[in-house]
Design an enzyme around this catalytic site. Structure first.
Site, short mmCIF file in Angstrom:
data_model
loop_
_atom_site.label_atom_id
_atom_site.label_comp_id
_atom_site.label_asym_id
_atom_site.label_seq_id
_atom_site.Cartn_x
_atom_site.Cartn_y
_atom_site.Cartn_z
N ASP A 261 1.94 -43.57 39.51
CA ASP A 261 0.51 -43.78 39.43
C ASP A 261 0.21 -43.93 37.93
O ASP A 261 0.98 -43.46 37.09
CB ASP A 261 -0.22 -42.58 40.03
CG ASP A 261 -1.70 -42.64 39.80
OD1 ASP A 261 -2.32 -43.68 40.12
OD2 ASP A 261 -2.27 -41.66 39.26
N ASP B 237 -3.44 -43.87 36.08
CA ASP B 237 -4.48 -42.98 35.54
C ASP B 237 -4.16 -41.53 35.89
O ASP B 237 -4.01 -41.19 37.06
CB ASP B 237 -5.85 -43.32 36.17
CG ASP B 237 -6.34 -44.71 35.78
OD1 ASP B 237 -6.08 -45.11 34.64
OD2 ASP B 237 -6.99 -45.36 36.61
C1 BG6 Z 1 -7.63 -45.09 40.04
C2 BG6 Z 1 -8.51 -44.00 39.48
O1 BG6 Z 1 -6.49 -45.22 39.28
O2 BG6 Z 1 -8.31 -46.34 40.06
C3 BG6 Z 1 -9.83 -43.96 40.25
O3 BG6 Z 1 -7.87 -42.74 39.59
C4 BG6 Z 1 -10.47 -45.34 40.23
O4 BG6 Z 1 -10.68 -42.99 39.69
C5 BG6 Z 1 -9.52 -46.36 40.82
O5 BG6 Z 1 -11.69 -45.34 40.99
C6 BG6 Z 1 -10.08 -47.78 40.83
O6 BG6 Z 1 -10.19 -48.24 39.51
P1 BG6 Z 1 -10.81 -49.64 39.07
O7 BG6 Z 1 -10.30 -49.80 37.66
O8 BG6 Z 1 -10.29 -50.70 39.98
O9 BG6 Z 1 -12.28 -49.52 39.16
MG MG Z 2 -4.15 -40.90 39.17
#
Ligand code: BG6
Ligand code: MG
Length: 210
Positions: free
Chosen positions: A8, A10
């Protein structure tokens, strides 16, 4: 025998929590919805639209599909501008050294992230070169805890889930990994989750447990 690791992004390789928080907080304020870090924690690993649904439900606000699209776009525009401040320095030496060492051992590596901004983040942080495949929010229709993002990641690597480990900081991500038949490894928030097959306190522990 583990042949590949799907990470993963983030919360595992870097933290974009604060940037997501600031962008969601600004749109929540405009909608008059109270938003704090506890609500923000519930958005970990969850897609953008599903995150908005959680925020709206928390605030008791009902929007039309068009209004939801507009709010999600506004949030993403603000989030993407803040991503422009990211530099390779936001990735710790520990993370970089661990990725390099795992690669050196011949393990295949992929990203498995719900974010549609994954490629931008990988470019800004100079992380792309460690990975053989990227599975992200742009190639899935179902968000974690559905295993789709990891199953696609394994397919991109040409491997079966049974020989891949998934490293996750979100409970929804551990559930997704387990549902897909992967070895699930919890870090951060997910290190306290009973359903994680293995738990690590920091990324470099991968070098000893795998
Ligand atoms: C994930 C995060 O990696 O991506 C979430 O942990 C986030 O918090 C999700 O909502 C979607 O992200 P994005 O960049 O497509 O808005
Ligand atoms: Mg994460």
């Amino acid at each position: 025998m583990i042949q590949a690791i799907i990470f993963d992004l983030d919360g595992v390789l870097l933290s974009t929590d604060e940037l997501h928080y600031a962008a969601w907080k600004s749109v929540a304020d405009e909608l008059g919805i109270p938003f704090d870090r506890q609500v923000n924690n519930r958005l970990r690993g969850v897609s953008r639209m599903a995150s908005l649904e959680i925020i709206l439900e928390h605030g008791g606000v009902v929007l039309s599909p068009e209004e939801k699209e507009a709010v999600a776009t506004r949030k993403n525009d603000r989030y993407r501008s803040s991503l422009m401040t990211l530099t390779p320095d936001v990735v710790t030496p520990e993370v970089r050294n661990t990725l390099a060492a795992l690669k050196q051992r011949g393990l295949k590596m992929a990203i498995g992230s719900s974010s549609k901004n994954t490629k931008l983040i990988l470019e800004r942080t100079d992380l792309k070169r460690y990975f053989d495949a990227v599975s992200d929010g742009t190639n899935i229709t179902r968000s974690k805890p559905d295993p789709e993002v990891f199953l696609k990641g394994a397919a991109f690597l040409g491997l079966s889930p049974s020989v891949c480990a998934v490293v996750e900081d979100a409970v929804a991500g551990i559930d997704a990994a387990n549902a897909g038949g992967f070895l699930s490894i919890g870090i951060g928030d997910a290190a306290g989750y009973a359903r994680a097959d293995k738990k690590i306190a920091s990324l470099s522990e991968l070098l000893t447990i795998l």
